[in-house]
Structures are given as C-alpha cells and as structure tokens.
Design an enzyme around this catalytic site. Sequence first.
Site, PDB file in Angstrom:
ATOM      1  N   SER A   1      29.076  10.843 -32.258  1.00  0.00           N
ATOM      2  CA  SER A   1      30.310  10.209 -32.051  1.00  0.00           C
ATOM      3  C   SER A   1      30.862  10.023 -30.753  1.00  0.00           C
ATOM      4  O   SER A   1      30.322  11.060 -29.779  1.00  0.00           O
ATOM      5  CB  SER A   1      31.384  10.934 -32.872  1.00  0.00           C
ATOM      6  OG  SER A   1      32.878  10.657 -32.559  1.00  0.00           O
TER       7      SER A   1
ATOM      8  N   TYR B   1      36.024  18.537 -33.512  1.00  0.00           N
ATOM      9  CA  TYR B   1      34.961  17.574 -33.827  1.00  0.00           C
ATOM     10  C   TYR B   1      34.349  16.887 -32.475  1.00  0.00           C
ATOM     11  O   TYR B   1      33.048  16.902 -32.528  1.00  0.00           O
ATOM     12  CB  TYR B   1      35.959  16.273 -34.387  1.00  0.00           C
ATOM     13  CG  TYR B   1      35.133  14.971 -34.900  1.00  0.00           C
ATOM     14  CD1 TYR B   1      33.995  15.112 -35.739  1.00  0.00           C
ATOM     15  CD2 TYR B   1      35.362  13.707 -34.165  1.00  0.00           C
ATOM     16  CE1 TYR B   1      33.147  14.145 -36.179  1.00  0.00           C
ATOM     17  CE2 TYR B   1      34.678  12.739 -34.840  1.00  0.00           C
ATOM     18  CZ  TYR B   1      33.716  12.766 -35.693  1.00  0.00           C
ATOM     19  OH  TYR B   1      32.999  11.553 -35.958  1.00  0.00           O
TER      20      TYR B   1
HETATM   21  N1  LIG Z   1      33.440   6.413 -39.853  1.00  0.00           N
HETATM   22  C1  LIG Z   1      33.651   6.412 -38.602  1.00  0.00           C
HETATM   23  O1  LIG Z   1      34.138   5.633 -38.209  1.00  0.00           O
HETATM   24  C2  LIG Z   1      32.707   7.275 -37.641  1.00  0.00           C
HETATM   25  C3  LIG Z   1      32.679   7.251 -36.361  1.00  0.00           C
HETATM   26  C4  LIG Z   1      31.865   8.176 -35.551  1.00  0.00           C
HETATM   27  C5  LIG Z   1      31.249   8.877 -36.156  1.00  0.00           C
HETATM   28  N2  LIG Z   1      31.160   8.908 -37.635  1.00  0.00           N
HETATM   29  C6  LIG Z   1      29.879   9.943 -38.166  1.00  0.00           C
HETATM   30  O2  LIG Z   1      29.465   9.140 -39.260  1.00  0.00           O
HETATM   31  C7  LIG Z   1      29.020  10.469 -40.121  1.00  0.00           C
HETATM   32  C8  LIG Z   1      29.324   9.604 -41.376  1.00  0.00           C
HETATM   33  O3  LIG Z   1      30.592   9.555 -41.625  1.00  0.00           O
HETATM   34  P1  LIG Z   1      30.969   8.503 -43.009  1.00  0.00           P
HETATM   35  O4  LIG Z   1      32.592   8.614 -42.640  1.00  0.00           O
HETATM   36  O5  LIG Z   1      30.411   6.978 -42.565  1.00  0.00           O
HETATM   37  O6  LIG Z   1      30.759   9.462 -44.102  1.00  0.00           O
HETATM   38  P2  LIG Z   1      29.458   9.081 -45.272  1.00  0.00           P
HETATM   39  O7  LIG Z   1      30.422   7.809 -46.070  1.00  0.00           O
HETATM   40  O8  LIG Z   1      28.351   8.693 -44.654  1.00  0.00           O
HETATM   41  O9  LIG Z   1      29.858  10.289 -46.252  1.00  0.00           O
HETATM   42  C9  LIG Z   1      29.099  11.495 -45.835  1.00  0.00           C
HETATM   43  C10 LIG Z   1      28.373  12.196 -46.850  1.00  0.00           C
HETATM   44  O10 LIG Z   1      28.612  13.637 -46.589  1.00  0.00           O
HETATM   45  C11 LIG Z   1      28.683  14.138 -47.682  1.00  0.00           C
HETATM   46  N3  LIG Z   1      29.084  15.777 -47.599  1.00  0.00           N
HETATM   47  C12 LIG Z   1      30.365  16.113 -47.094  1.00  0.00           C
HETATM   48  N4  LIG Z   1      30.380  17.429 -46.950  1.00  0.00           N
HETATM   49  C13 LIG Z   1      29.255  17.719 -47.172  1.00  0.00           C
HETATM   50  C14 LIG Z   1      28.517  19.061 -47.526  1.00  0.00           C
HETATM   51  N5  LIG Z   1      29.268  20.300 -47.115  1.00  0.00           N
HETATM   52  N6  LIG Z   1      27.230  19.208 -47.785  1.00  0.00           N
HETATM   53  C15 LIG Z   1      26.708  18.299 -48.025  1.00  0.00           C
HETATM   54  N7  LIG Z   1      27.006  17.103 -48.010  1.00  0.00           N
HETATM   55  C16 LIG Z   1      28.457  16.812 -47.807  1.00  0.00           C
HETATM   56  C17 LIG Z   1      29.561  13.653 -48.636  1.00  0.00           C
HETATM   57  O11 LIG Z   1      29.698  13.780 -50.013  1.00  0.00           O
HETATM   58  C18 LIG Z   1      29.320  12.268 -48.201  1.00  0.00           C
HETATM   59  O12 LIG Z   1      28.520  11.634 -49.242  1.00  0.00           O
HETATM   60  C19 LIG Z   1      29.645  11.731 -39.819  1.00  0.00           C
HETATM   61  O13 LIG Z   1      28.818  12.436 -38.878  1.00  0.00           O
HETATM   62  C20 LIG Z   1      30.776  11.212 -38.767  1.00  0.00           C
HETATM   63  O14 LIG Z   1      31.055  12.096 -37.759  1.00  0.00           O
HETATM   64  C21 LIG Z   1      31.854   8.061 -38.351  1.00  0.00           C
END
Ligand SMILES: NC(=O)c1ccc[n+]([C@@H]2O[C@H](COP(=O)([O-])OP(=O)(O)OC[C@H]3O[C@@H](n4cnc5c(N)ncnc54)[C@H](O)[C@@H]3O)[C@@H](O)[C@H]2O)c1
Length: 253
Positions: free
Chosen positions: A147, A160
């Site tokens: 991120s 984070y």
């Molecule tokens: N959404 C954003 O704007 C954004 C921005 C920057 C970075 N990110 C990063 O992208 C990544 C994915 O984010 P996202 O919001 O798209 O999520 P995502 O939709 O890809 O979901 C992540 C998955 O992780 C699983 N999960 C949660 N806790 C868990 C655990 N303890 N053990 C195993 N699995 C688990 C959830 O069930 C979910 O299916 C993260 O690393 C996040 O920090 C997201």
Amino acid sequence: MQLSGKRALVIGGGGAGIGRAVTNLFGAEGAAVVIADLDPARAAEAADQVRASGGTAYPVSGDVRSLADLEAMVTAAVESLGGLDILVTVVGGQVAFVPAVKLHEMADEDWDTIYEVNLRYVARAVRTALRVFLEQGTGGSIVSVGSVTGFMAAPEQAAYGVMKAGILSLARTVAAEYAANGIRMNVAAAGAIATAVNTAPTDEWVDEIPLGRYGRSEEVAAAVVHLASDASAYTTGQQLVLDGGVSVRGPFG
Ligand SMILES: NC(=O)c1ccc[n+]([C@@H]2O[C@H](COP(=O)([O-])OP(=O)(O)OC[C@H]3O[C@@H](n4cnc5c(N)ncnc54)[C@H](O)[C@@H]3O)[C@@H](O)[C@H]2O)c1
C-alpha cells in the site's frame, strides 16, 4: 500467457476485491493456483470461478494468524500442484479488522491484530515458501500486495502503514539474500482501489488523485501477474506503485 506452467499459492485469494482479481487473472494467464482464505466458501467460489474459465485451481481454508495454518497452506499447494513457483500474499488492511483511529487512541491489542494480519503472516509465509524454493532449487517469485501507506503518511491507519513498510523491507532483504538462488520478492503497492473497503469514493478524495478516479482491482492484479512472472525477471526488492499518481503529486498540483 504470462504464467503458463507456473504453480502459485495466493493467500487471501478468495476475497471479493483484489484477491479475486488476482486469482482470476492467474488462472487466465495459465498458472495453476491454490487459493487460501479464512472463509472456505470464498476460497471454493474463487476456485470454481477459475475452473469455469478453463484454469486449474484448488481451494484451501486457513487463518493467516496461525503458523500451523500457514504451513498447511504451503504444504497443500506443494501437494496439489506438485511444487511451488509463486507465492502471493493478499490478506491485509486496517479498517476491515480494527477501527481507524488516531495513533494515541489505538488499543494495544488492535496494533497486534494489524501486525498479525499484515506483516507477521507475510514473514512466516515467505520463510515457509523460501524453504520450498530452496529445496526445489528452481527459484521462485514472491509478490505481496502492499500500500502507499507503506511509504506515505497513514492518518488513522498508523499500524497499517508500519506493517506495509515492513513488507517492503522484507522484500529488499529477500532480494539481497536469495537473488543467487533465483528467488525474487516484490511489492504491488496500491493506492485507493474501489473494493468492499473503499466502496464510496467521495469527490473530495477523487480530486486528490491526478488520474481522477479510484483504481480497479484488475489493475492491481495485472501488476501482481507482471511481478510474479518472468517478464519481471530483472526486478527484485522493488515496489510497483498503483496509485493514480497520488504519491508523486507535489504542492503545485
Ligand atoms: N482496497 C483498497 O483500496 C486497498 C488499497 C491498498 C492496498 N490494499 C491491500 O490489498 C489487499 C486486499 O485488499 P481487499 O480489500 O481487496 O481485500 P480482498 O477482497 O482481496 O479480500 C482479502 C481476503 O482475505 C481474507 N482474510 C481476511 N482475514 C484472513 C485471515 N486471518 N486468514 C486468511 N484469510 C483472511 C478475507 O476472507 C478475504 O477473502 C490488502 O493487503 C490491502 O491492504 C487495498
């Protein structure tokens, strides 16, 4: 196809946002994928989706907060796929796990939670995968979804940001220690991506993004595929930033 013949473990690949986009694109690009997720239904659904498009995928459920579960995910990948070439870590975030508050208001146990689901598990998964890669002797590629908070201020998400910075540090050390073994690690550092945790982009926020919109999960997935694939064979210990230009915007616009 960029990942033809590659065997990959995607931790958090059941997700509705970036995780699912990664597994779908991995399948489309020819990788055989083990999809690990806390939610078995999500992992199974993601694997079905890849198979429906003609790809190879197996679901496995587990909690990244448990070392035993993480090791079981890697073992499942090696057994189902006959080896491992790529590790992708997707699980992470702050607001999905604990409240977003200023640093002085943050509960100690919440800090620990953010450590467990963003950095501790990544280090453990990387260590476990490294042992497999070294034993196979065929190299390997590791990609973590990071991120912009890992290198910019992270208001109300201090923990984070610290953990995402830690992932980049880990990638640099993996790069230095294992380049000679053909093992690479890189980070796909996302800015504001339209997902379940970022559902309602406000005009005010979008105004801050030079490209004028939130990013798409598919755009992050494309970067993950590139970094995982041999197309980026000369890149290691780096981050590819997907933020619409936010991090390079200076005081003059
Ligand atoms: N959404 C954003 O704007 C954004 C921005 C920057 C970075 N990110 C990063 O992208 C990544 C994915 O984010 P996202 O919001 O798209 O999520 P995502 O939709 O890809 O979901 C992540 C998955 O992780 C699983 N999960 C949660 N806790 C868990 C655990 N303890 N053990 C195993 N699995 C688990 C959830 O069930 C979910 O299916 C993260 O690393 C996040 O920090 C997201």
